[in-house]
Design a protein around this motif. Structure first.
Motif, mmCIF file in Angstrom:
data_model
loop_
_atom_site.group_PDB
_atom_site.id
_atom_site.type_symbol
_atom_site.label_atom_id
_atom_site.label_comp_id
_atom_site.label_asym_id
_atom_site.label_seq_id
_atom_site.Cartn_x
_atom_site.Cartn_y
_atom_site.Cartn_z
ATOM 1 N N LYS A 8 0.830 -1.199 0.000
ATOM 2 C CA LYS A 8 0.000 0.000 0.000
ATOM 3 C C LYS A 8 0.868 1.255 0.000
ATOM 4 C CE LYS A 8 -4.361 -1.571 1.804
ATOM 5 N NZ LYS A 8 -5.497 -1.167 2.652
ATOM 6 N N SER A 9 0.358 2.311 -0.618
ATOM 7 C CA SER A 9 1.083 3.579 -0.610
ATOM 8 C C SER A 9 0.107 4.718 -0.853
ATOM 9 C CB SER A 9 2.183 3.595 -1.679
ATOM 10 O OG SER A 9 1.618 3.432 -2.973
ATOM 11 N N GLY A 10 0.395 5.846 -0.239
ATOM 12 C CA GLY A 10 -0.489 6.986 -0.437
ATOM 13 C C GLY A 10 -0.064 8.185 0.381
ATOM 14 N N PHE A 11 -0.874 9.235 0.264
ATOM 15 C CA PHE A 11 -0.554 10.509 0.891
ATOM 16 C C PHE A 11 -1.527 10.794 2.037
ATOM 17 C CE2 PHE A 11 1.392 10.503 -3.189
ATOM 18 C CZ PHE A 11 2.524 11.299 -3.066
ATOM 19 N N VAL A 12 -0.980 11.268 3.137
ATOM 20 C CA VAL A 12 -1.761 11.523 4.345
ATOM 21 C C VAL A 12 -1.452 12.929 4.846
ATOM 22 C CG1 VAL A 12 -2.163 10.817 6.741
ATOM 23 C CG2 VAL A 12 -1.714 9.084 4.981
ATOM 24 N N THR A 13 -2.478 13.733 5.057
ATOM 25 C CA THR A 13 -2.253 15.076 5.582
ATOM 26 C C THR A 13 -2.604 15.150 7.053
ATOM 27 O OG1 THR A 13 -2.614 17.433 5.183
ATOM 28 C CG2 THR A 13 -4.546 16.039 5.066
ATOM 29 N N LEU A 14 -1.867 15.968 7.789
ATOM 30 C CA LEU A 14 -2.157 16.253 9.183
ATOM 31 C C LEU A 14 -2.693 17.672 9.264
ATOM 32 C CD1 LEU A 14 0.729 14.511 9.045
ATOM 33 C CD2 LEU A 14 0.523 14.693 11.510
ATOM 34 N N ILE A 15 -3.914 17.815 9.763
ATOM 35 C CA ILE A 15 -4.488 19.148 9.905
ATOM 36 C C ILE A 15 -4.917 19.367 11.346
ATOM 37 C CG2 ILE A 15 -5.277 19.200 7.499
ATOM 38 C CD1 ILE A 15 -8.141 18.789 8.615
ATOM 39 N N GLY A 16 -5.158 20.614 11.675
ATOM 40 C CA GLY A 16 -5.585 20.949 13.026
ATOM 41 C C GLY A 16 -5.233 22.384 13.342
ATOM 42 N N ARG A 17 -5.724 22.848 14.468
ATOM 43 C CA ARG A 17 -5.384 24.197 14.899
ATOM 44 C C ARG A 17 -3.891 24.280 15.209
ATOM 45 N NH1 ARG A 17 -6.481 25.830 19.298
ATOM 46 N NH2 ARG A 17 -7.093 23.904 20.321
ATOM 47 N N PRO A 18 -3.339 25.494 15.254
ATOM 48 C CA PRO A 18 -1.924 25.629 15.607
ATOM 49 C C PRO A 18 -1.624 25.020 16.972
ATOM 50 C CG PRO A 18 -2.776 27.705 14.721
ATOM 51 C CD PRO A 18 -3.955 26.788 14.891
ATOM 52 N N ASN A 19 -0.451 24.409 17.067
ATOM 53 C CA ASN A 19 0.094 23.935 18.344
ATOM 54 C C ASN A 19 -0.631 22.731 18.939
ATOM 55 O OD1 ASN A 19 2.301 24.376 20.042
ATOM 56 N ND2 ASN A 19 1.052 25.394 21.571
ATOM 57 N N VAL A 20 -1.270 21.905 18.075
ATOM 58 C CA VAL A 20 -1.887 20.686 18.606
ATOM 59 C C VAL A 20 -0.948 19.484 18.524
ATOM 60 C CG1 VAL A 20 -4.268 21.373 18.185
ATOM 61 C CG2 VAL A 20 -3.023 20.163 16.388
#
Length: 303
Positions: A8-20
């Motif tokens: 398996k292979s793919g792209f994963v984004t990390l999102i969230g408010r600043p400083n989490v």
């Protein structure tokens, strides 16, 4: 590696408010420090790609700036960069802290995520700072604002439950080839990582009013012909003459402290002795100047 129905292979984004804790989590998952961290919000300014490779698959993590209310062109660039990744990836990790109060920042992110078909994994970070009951209450509160493929409590700082998080991510990735060699951990140029290391040390050492108004450029990065030592010359860019004085400090003490701490991290990263020289220059209101932003590595075309 050719495409394999078991790989398996793919792209994963990390999102969230600043400083989490997005950068801290990404650094721990790949096992090496690439993204800078500090207690101050809006530490990450660019989308940073790092690579996790195992026998099961390859995850390309995209760490984004925190989603916040923009106050200048740089701020808008950061928010656009973060929100722009949501539609481009295979899995979204939304990082939050334990708590039942879901503020305006999280509500905005939830609204964005309700419009995407991409699997969203809610990561409740910093569980080492909260009792188990509070973590369970957080899970119930967030279930009411968005639909999640998985919910994973973890501690980026302590490394708790990170194997489970990797397992959950792999579950939702498509089958496909390796995008990067096994020994690749980032696609960031070494100069950019070095610049970010200096900016991290400045964020940690300086007073509240200065850090968001600085950028760092690497003017020279070259190994000596004799080998064993890499010469690095850098500039810290600030917006005001008063800030320049604070960064330099009495008899140069603050600048020496920043450079000394940065040199230690650079030597670990480059596996070599580093001769680091740092200067400070003033560029008034650079965060609202498109040309200066581009010169300092923030290009709208990358958003």
């Amino acid at each position: 590696m050719s495409e394999d129905k078991k790989y398996k292979s793919g792209f994963v984004t990390l999102i969230g408010r600043p400083n989490v804790g997005k950068s801290t989590l990404m650094n721990h998952l790949i096992g090496q420090k690439i993204a800078i961290t500090s207690r101050k919000p809006q530490t990450t300014r660019n989308r940073i790609r790092t690579v996790y490779t195992s026998s099961q698959g390859q995850i390309v993590f995209v760490d984004t700036p925190g989603i916040h209310q923009a106050k200048n062109k740089l701020g808008r660039y950061m928010v656009d960069s973060a929100e722009g990744t949501i539609s481009e990836v295979d899995v979204i990790l939304w990082l939050v802290e334990p708590g039942t109060f879901i503020g305006a920042g999280e509500q905005h992110i939830a609204q964005e995520l309700r419009n995407v078909k991409t699997p969203v994994i809610l990561v409740i970070n910093k569980i080492d700072t909260a009792p188990r009951e509070k973590v369970l209450e957080s899970i119930e509160a967030y279930r009411k604002v968005c639909t999640f493929a998985e919910i994973v409590p973890c501690s980026a700082l302590k490394g708790d439950n990170q194997d489970e998080l990797i397992r959950c991510i792999m579950k939702y990735l498509p089958y496909g080839p390796q995008y990067f060699d096994e020994d690749t951990i980032t696609d960031q140029p070494m100069r950019q990582i070095a610049a970010e290391i200096i900016r991290e040390k400045a964020l940690r050492c300086l007073s509240e009013e200065v850090p968001h108004g600085i950028a760092v450029t690497i003017e020279k990065m070259k190994e000596r012909k004799s080998g064993g030592i890499i010469d690095v010359e850098a500039e810290i860019i600030c917006e005001r003459d008063s800030h320049k004085g604070i960064i330099i400090g009495k008899n140069g003490s603050m600048l020496k402290k920043i450079a000394s701490q940065a040199r230690v991290d650079m030597e670990q990263l480059l596996d070599s002795k580093v001769n680091l020289k740092v200067w400070v220059k003033v560029r008034k209101d650079w965060r609202d100047n498109d040309l200066m932003m581009k010169n300092f590595g923030y290009d709208k075309k990358d958003v």
